[in-house]
Design a protein around this motif. Structure first.
Motif, PDB file in Angstrom:
ATOM      1  N   VAL A 103       0.856  -1.195   0.000  1.00 56.90           N
ATOM      2  CA  VAL A 103       0.000   0.000   0.000  1.00 56.90           C
ATOM      3  C   VAL A 103       0.892   1.245   0.000  1.00 56.90           C
ATOM      4  N   SER A 104       2.056   1.125   0.613  1.00 61.48           N
ATOM      5  CA  SER A 104       2.969   2.270   0.738  1.00 61.48           C
ATOM      6  C   SER A 104       3.218   2.962  -0.601  1.00 61.48           C
ATOM      7  N   ASN A 178      -4.647   2.368  12.453  1.00 60.21           N
ATOM      8  CA  ASN A 178      -3.317   2.285  13.045  1.00 60.21           C
ATOM      9  C   ASN A 178      -2.995   3.737  13.391  1.00 60.21           C
ATOM     10  N   ASP A 206      -7.788   4.082   3.783  1.00 61.01           N
ATOM     11  CA  ASP A 206      -6.761   3.049   3.978  1.00 61.01           C
ATOM     12  C   ASP A 206      -7.391   1.936   4.817  1.00 61.01           C
ATOM     13  N   ILE A 208      -6.203  -1.385   5.131  1.00 58.32           N
ATOM     14  CA  ILE A 208      -5.305  -2.548   5.108  1.00 58.32           C
ATOM     15  C   ILE A 208      -5.584  -3.540   6.247  1.00 58.32           C
ATOM     16  N   TYR A 209      -6.270  -3.090   7.312  1.00 55.52           N
ATOM     17  CA  TYR A 209      -6.567  -4.002   8.435  1.00 55.52           C
ATOM     18  C   TYR A 209      -8.001  -4.538   8.391  1.00 55.52           C
ATOM     19  N   SER A 238      -0.120  -7.467   3.328  1.00 55.61           N
ATOM     20  CA  SER A 238       0.981  -7.417   4.305  1.00 55.61           C
ATOM     21  C   SER A 238       0.568  -7.913   5.685  1.00 55.61           C
ATOM     22  N   LYS A 239      -0.613  -7.493   6.113  1.00 56.08           N
ATOM     23  CA  LYS A 239      -1.018  -7.767   7.490  1.00 56.08           C
ATOM     24  C   LYS A 239      -1.948  -8.975   7.568  1.00 56.08           C
ATOM     25  N   ARG A 247       5.602  -7.273  -0.260  1.00 62.96           N
ATOM     26  CA  ARG A 247       5.178  -5.985  -0.829  1.00 62.96           C
ATOM     27  C   ARG A 247       4.019  -6.183  -1.808  1.00 62.96           C
TER      28      ARG A 247
HETATM   29  N1  PLP Z   1      -1.384   1.639   5.883  1.00 63.35           N
HETATM   30  C1  PLP Z   1      -1.369   1.408   7.201  1.00 63.35           C
HETATM   31  C2  PLP Z   1      -2.464   1.953   8.047  1.00 63.35           C
HETATM   32  C3  PLP Z   1      -0.335   0.663   7.782  1.00 63.35           C
HETATM   33  O1  PLP Z   1      -0.325   0.442   9.089  1.00 63.35           O
HETATM   34  C4  PLP Z   1       0.703   0.180   6.947  1.00 63.35           C
HETATM   35  C5  PLP Z   1       1.852  -0.564   7.515  1.00 63.35           C
HETATM   36  O2  PLP Z   1       2.038  -0.665   8.689  1.00 63.35           O
HETATM   37  C6  PLP Z   1       0.643   0.453   5.585  1.00 63.35           C
HETATM   38  C7  PLP Z   1      -0.421   1.181   5.079  1.00 63.35           C
HETATM   39  C8  PLP Z   1       1.721  -0.016   4.628  1.00 63.35           C
HETATM   40  O3  PLP Z   1       1.448  -1.289   4.226  1.00 63.35           O
HETATM   41  P1  PLP Z   1       2.230  -2.042   3.052  1.00 63.35           P
HETATM   42  O4  PLP Z   1       3.044  -3.111   3.708  1.00 63.35           O
HETATM   43  O5  PLP Z   1       1.135  -2.619   2.200  1.00 63.35           O
HETATM   44  O6  PLP Z   1       3.055  -1.054   2.336  1.00 63.35           O
END
Ligand code: PLP
Length: 407
Positions: A103-104, A178, A206, A208-209, A238-239, A247
Motif C-alpha cells: 500500500v505504501s 493504526n 486506507d 489494510i486491516y 501485508s497484514k 510488498r
Molecule cells: N497503511 C497502514 C495503516 C499501515 O499500518 C501500513 C503498515 O504498517 C501500511 C499502510 C503499509 O502497508 P504495506 O506493507 O502494504 O506497504
C-alpha cells in the motif's frame, strides 16, 4: 563538496523508523538485546504466511519473470474486483484497480498525482505517518483533524468541519485504524461522506486491516456509502496474510470517476513510470483473497492476536498513570500517559528513557502526529509471555518515573 538531501524532505518525518530507532540500533551494535515493538511486522514475532501462499509463490516463479501490465496481472485484478464487489464498492471495473509494491507505494503515488504546492489535505491525528510524509513530500499542506479518545478514537466531525478551507482537496481515513485499533461504524462514515459531499473532497480510505477485526464486528468500506463521490480505497496482504516483506497491495477507484478523469490520467502515468509492481507478489492475490470469509482463528477467543490484545490492554489499564482504549482491530494499542503525574513534557524522551532502562522499543505518540506528549504506541504482536514481561517492566518503570528535561 557536501551532498545534501533535497529541500523537499525538509518537513518530512517518519519516526516509526526514526531517531529513537537509531538509538536502539546503536544499543544492538553494542550487544544489547532489544525487544522491538515499534513496527507492525508480523514475521518478526513468529507469524507465518499460510503454506498455500508459499506453494503458489513457488508455482508461479517461472510465469512471473517478466514485467506485467502497469496496473497488474489480470488474475490479481479480477480477484480484487470480486473482493471490491463483496465490500460493495460502487462502479468499480478491473480497470480501476492498481496493484502496488505494498500500500505504501500507492499512498505515495496517489499523493504525488494529486497535490499542487499548498493544496490542503485532511489527515487524522494520530495517523499512520506515511500519509503525512507522502502528502508533504508531494508539496501538499497537511491539516490534521483530531480523533477523540473519549469516543473510541473516532474522528471528531466538528473538528474536521472546522478545518476545511477553499484549498482542501481530500480527506484521508484509516479504518481500521493504526495506531488506535479503532473500527468506524457506518453512521460515522456517513457523516464523513456528507462532509466530502458538501465540500467536493476526494476520500482516500486506507483499509489494510479490514480482515483483522475482533469481537464479531464487521467492517464497512466508506466507498460503499458514497456512490456519488470519487473514493480511493487501499488494501493489501501485508497484514492479513502476514507477508509484509512480499510488498503486495492495491487500490480501487470507485464512485464518480467522471469528476477525476485528469487525476486518473496522472495516476496512470505514475503507475506506468514504475513499470509494474512485483509480479510474483501479485500472483498470490487470487488465492489469498479466496478465503476472505473465514475470520482467522488468530482473531477469535483463544487465538494469538485476540489473547495478546486481552493480555496487554488489561495489564496497561492496571498500571497507575496509564490507560488504554481496547482496540477492535489490527495489532496496536495507543495508551495514554497521565503526563502531570510523571512530569512528562517530551514523549520521545519518555520512549528513549524506557528503552535505555528496559531495552524495549516503542514509538512516541508524536511519531503519529499526535499533538500532545501523552501517548505512545505499543505493538502487541509478541507472544503472551513476552507481553507479560513488557507489562511488568512498564509497571516498574512507571512506579518511579519522573521526566528530567534533557532531550
Ligand atoms: N497503511 C497502514 C495503516 C499501515 O499500518 C501500513 C503498515 O504498517 C501500511 C499502510 C503499509 O502497508 P504495506 O506493507 O502494504 O506497504
Amino acid at each position: 563538496m557536501k551532498f545534501q538531501k533535497s529541500n523537499k524532505l525538509n518537513h518530512v518525518g517518519y519516526d516509526i523508523r526514526g531517531p529513537v530507532v537509531d538509538t536502539a540500533d546503536k544499543m544492538i551494535q553494542e550487544g544489547i538485546e532489544i525487544l522491538k515493538l515499534n513496527t507492525g511486522n508480523p514475521a518478526d514475532f513468529g507469524f507465518q504466511a499460510p503454506d498455500e501462499i508459499l506453494e503458489e509463490l513457488v508455482h508461479n516463479m517461472r510465469t512471473a519473470e517478466g514485467y506485467s501490465a502497469s496496473k497488474g496481472i489480470a488474475s490479481a485484478r479480477e480477484a480484487i474486483h470480486t473482493y471490491a464487489q463483496i465490500k460493495k464498492l460502487p462502479n468499480v471495473t478491473t480497470d480501476d484497480i492498481y496493484t502496488g509494491n505494498g500500500v505504501s507505494e500507492l499512498i505515495s503515488m496517489s499523493m504525488q498525482a494529486l497535490l499542487n504546492d499548498g493544496d490542503e489535505i485532511l489527515i487524522p491525528a494520530p495517523d499512520y505517518p506515511l500519509w503525512t510524509a507522502s502528502a508533504t513530500l508531494s508539496g501538499g499542506k497537511v491539516v490534521h483533524y483530531l480523533c477523540d479518545e473519549q469516543a473510541e478514537w473516532y474522528p471528531d466531525i466538528a473538528d474536521i468541519r472546522s478545518k476545511i478551507t477553499s484549498r482542501t482537496k481530500a480527506i484521508v481515513i484509516i479504518n481500521p485504524n493504526n495506531p488506535t485499533g479503532a473500527l468506524y461504524p457506518e453512521e460515522l462514515l456517513n457523516e464523513i461522506v456528507e462532509i466530502a459531499r458538501d465540500h467536493h473532497l476526494i476520500i482516500f480510505s486506507d483499509e489494510i486491516y479490514d480482515r483483522l477485526i475482533m469481537d464479531g464486528l464487521t467492517h464497512t468500506s466508506v466507498a460503499s456509502l458514497a456512490p456519488d463521490l470519487f473514493v480511493v480505497t487501499f488494501n493489501g496482504l501485508s497484514k492479513s496474510h502476514m507477508v509484509a516483506g512480499y510488498r503486495c497491495g492495491w487500490m480501487c477507484l470507485s464512485g464518480d470517476k467522471s469528476s477525476a478523469k485528469d487525476y486518473i490520467e496522472g495516476l496512470n502515468m505514475l503507475a506506468s513510470m514504475r513499470l509494474c509492481s512485483n509480479v510474483l507478489a501479485q500472483s498470490i492475490i487470487k488465492n489469498a483473497l479466496a478465503d476472505y470469509e473465514n475470520a482467522s482463528p488468530l482473531l477469535l477467543p483463544g487465538g494469538r492476536l485476540y489473547e495478546q490484545r486481552e493480555c496487554i490492554t488489561n495489564a496497561i489499564n492496571e498500571i497507575p498513570g496509564l490507560s488504554v482504549v481496547k482496540p477492535k482491530a489490527a495489532f496496536y494499542t495507543f495508551p495514554k500517559i497521565d503526563i502531570e503525574k510523571f512530569g512528562i513534557t517530551n514523549d520521545e524522551q519518555f520512549v528513549v528513557d524506557f528503552l535505555n532502562e528496559h531495552h524495549i522499543l516503542m514509538t512516541h505518540g508524536g511519531g503519529f502526529h499526535w499533538p500532545h506528549p501523552d501517548h505512545f504506541r505499543l505493538v502487541y504482536l509478541p507472544e503472551i509471555k513476552d507481553l507479560e514481561l513488557v507489562s511488568e517492566k512498564l509497571k516498574l518503570f512507571m512506579s518511579s518515573y519522573k521526566q528530567k528535561p534533557s532531550l
